[in-house]
Every structure is written in structure tokens, then in C-alpha cells.
Design a protein around this motif. Structure first.
Motif, PDB file in Angstrom:
ATOM      1  N   TYR A 127       0.831  -1.208   0.000  1.00 56.46           N
ATOM      2  CA  TYR A 127       0.000   0.000   0.000  1.00 56.46           C
ATOM      3  C   TYR A 127       0.863   1.255   0.000  1.00 56.46           C
ATOM      4  N   VAL A 128       0.498   2.199  -0.839  1.00 58.04           N
ATOM      5  CA  VAL A 128       1.221   3.469  -0.894  1.00 58.04           C
ATOM      6  C   VAL A 128       0.228   4.621  -0.818  1.00 58.04           C
ATOM      7  N   CYS A 129       0.720   5.759  -0.364  1.00 55.42           N
ATOM      8  CA  CYS A 129      -0.018   7.004  -0.382  1.00 55.42           C
ATOM      9  C   CYS A 129      -1.440   6.851   0.167  1.00 55.42           C
ATOM     10  N   MET A 130      -2.442   7.165  -0.628  1.00 63.62           N
ATOM     11  CA  MET A 130      -3.832   7.190  -0.184  1.00 63.62           C
ATOM     12  C   MET A 130      -4.490   5.812  -0.196  1.00 63.62           C
ATOM     13  N   GLY A 131      -3.698   4.773  -0.044  1.00 59.74           N
ATOM     14  CA  GLY A 131      -4.261   3.430   0.052  1.00 59.74           C
ATOM     15  C   GLY A 131      -4.237   2.642  -1.235  1.00 59.74           C
ATOM     16  N   ILE A 132      -3.495   3.124  -2.233  1.00 61.51           N
ATOM     17  CA  ILE A 132      -3.372   2.395  -3.487  1.00 61.51           C
ATOM     18  C   ILE A 132      -2.500   1.163  -3.248  1.00 61.51           C
ATOM     19  N   GLN A 133      -2.954   0.010  -3.686  1.00 61.98           N
ATOM     20  CA  GLN A 133      -2.172  -1.197  -3.494  1.00 61.98           C
ATOM     21  C   GLN A 133      -1.448  -1.558  -4.786  1.00 61.98           C
ATOM     22  N   THR A 134      -0.144  -1.480  -4.721  1.00 62.91           N
ATOM     23  CA  THR A 134       0.674  -1.712  -5.916  1.00 62.91           C
ATOM     24  C   THR A 134       1.069  -3.176  -6.098  1.00 62.91           C
TER      25      THR A 134
END
Length: 255
Positions: free
Chosen positions: A245-252
Motif C-alpha cells: 500500500y502506498v499514499c492514499m491506500g493504493i495497493q501496488t
């Protein structure tokens, strides 16, 4: 849009399209007009990855929900829930779905195999934020264990609205926006971005303290949190990052 996706075909596997940062794609007018469905059709046709941030649901548009679930390996749903109760929600988010229905939609998405995150914003900048922990518990109960967090930025208009319609709440938050280190932010709004609006944000000291409190609680319930990169909080998203998870909850990547 189709032309753009075709021109950027080589980037589609590593990019996410944010649907939508400036409006809720599940609001009535976009659903009734067919705009939301058309955009989803185009994204799906091009096998693009996209995330939907919403305070709504698709209870009266099951066929659109079916289209989203068919692309579940490329879609993320971020359900917004920041209000402490329905009374406050009705005043500050009058056109949005009830909190109970949002949670029900999050559960439906989770059961359908979609990746779901609780986006806890805009949180009210109170001294006592135990209500935030209760929201996290509700999401955790239905299997959602990552949260993107942020606190409310507020204009003078909204502050006066709270003063008039939610006087008890006004007493609790006024001091947060009345300090020497309160941040002042200017942004453009309106259909053509023709209006300038000044909003006030809690101090960096307040944000850091409350972000840390929320993160500690998340750890205690085996969950993770993340904040937007704009805050530049060194290592705050470290545990979330381990899960992709990065930043505003985006899952890469899958956790």
C-alpha cells in the motif's frame, strides 16, 4: 479517453487511473446519465487498472457492479467514511450515502473478491478521536484492514455552517483552526475553476500526533494505515508499504 489509453498502452500494467479525484463516480447524475458506466466499459475494454473512491454504492445498478467485479484483478474500491454519526453526516455530507449503507457496500465488494480499503477522511479534527477507532473496528469486522487517513480542511463558510447547525461540534473543533500554526490553503473550485476558496487545515503538530495515535491503534488490531505522500512523513507508511500500500491506500502489489 479511448485514444489516451491506446497511446499509453505500454504503461497500463504499471499505472492506476483514479476514478475520480474531483467527483464521486457513483453519484446519481453520473449513474443516470450513463457516464460512469461508459467510462468503466472503456477502462475494462483496455484492461486498465483503476481505483474508485466513493461515498456511494451501486444498489440500483447491479449490472455496473457486475462489470466491476469481472475486472476485480485490476480494480480497487476505496470507501470513504469520516463522519462520527448520521446527524453530522446529514449536515456535512447531505448528498452522500448513509454511513451504514457505505459499510454495507464495502462488505459487498469484499465478498465479491474486490480489493477494498477504508478511506477515513475527512476526519473531524477533535482532541478526542476515539470515534475514528470505532470506524476502524467496523471495517475490520468485515475483513478490511487497511486505512488511508486524513483530516478535514475547512472553509469559513463550512465552519459557520457547523456553528449554526452543529453548535456542540463547533465548540470542539474551533480551537483546532484558531491557532497560530493553523495552515491556510488556497485552491480553485467551480466548473471552470473560476473561484478561489481559502480553507484551513490543522497544524502539522496536531496532524502528526493524531496520525501516530491512529497508526498505533491500527497496529493493535492488526491493520495498517497510510497517508498521502504530500505530508512527507518519513517512514510513516513503512508497514503499509510492506503490504504493497502506498499514499492514499493504493495497493501496488498483493499482500
Amino acid at each position: 479517453m479511448e485514444k489516451h489509453l491506446e497511446e499509453h498502452k505500454s504503461e497500463l500494467k504499471k499505472s492506476f487511473y483514479y476514478f475520480s479525484p474531483k467527483t464521486d463516480c457513483f453519484q446519481k447524475v453520473l449513474l443516470e446519465s450513463g457516464i460512469t458506466e461508459k467510462i468503466i466499459d472503456i477502462l475494462n475494454k483496455n484492461k486498465a487498472r483503476y481505483l474508485i473512491v466513493t461515498k456511494g454504492d451501486l444498489s440500483t445498478y447491479p449490472h455496473i457492479f457486475k462489470k466491476i467485479t469481472k475486472a476485480k484483478d485490476r480494480v480497487q474500491i476505496l470507501v470513504s467514511y469520516g463522519m462520527p454519526d448520521e446527524k453530522t453526516r446529514l449536515i456535512l455530507e447531505p448528498q452522500a450515502l448513509s454511513l451504514k449503507k457505505r459499510l454495507a457496500f464495502a462488505k459487498k465488494c469484499k465478498l465479491a473478491g474486490l480489493q477494498v480499503v477504508g478511506i477515513l477522511e475527512p476526519l473531524l479534527p477533535l482532541d478526542d478521536i476515539k470515534y475514528v477507532f470505532k470506524i476502524m473496528d467496523k471495517f475490520k469486522k468485515i475483513g478490511i484492514d487497511h486505512f488511508a487517513i486524513d483530516f478535514m480542511r475547512i472553509s469559513n463558510y463550512t465552519l459557520q455552517k457547523i456553528k449554526t447547525q452543529l453548535p456542540e461540534l463547533f465548540v470542539k473543533i474551533e480551537s483546532t483552526f484558531n491557532t497560530s500554526d493553523t495552515k491556510k490553503e488556497t485552491f480553485r473550485t467551480g466548473p471552470l475553476k473560476e473561484r478561489m476558496v481559502v480553507r484551513f487545515a490543522p497544524s502539522e503538530k496536531y496532524l502528526r500526533e493524531k496520525f501516530d495515535d491512529i497508526k498505533k491503534y491500527a497496529t493493535s488490531i492488526n491493520a495498517t494505515v497510510s497517508v498521502c505522500n504530500v505530508f512527507n512523513l518519513q517512514n510513516f507508511n513503512k508497514e503499509a508499504g510492506h503490504r504493497g500500500y502506498v499514499c492514499m491506500g493504493i495497493q501496488t502489489k498483493n499482500n
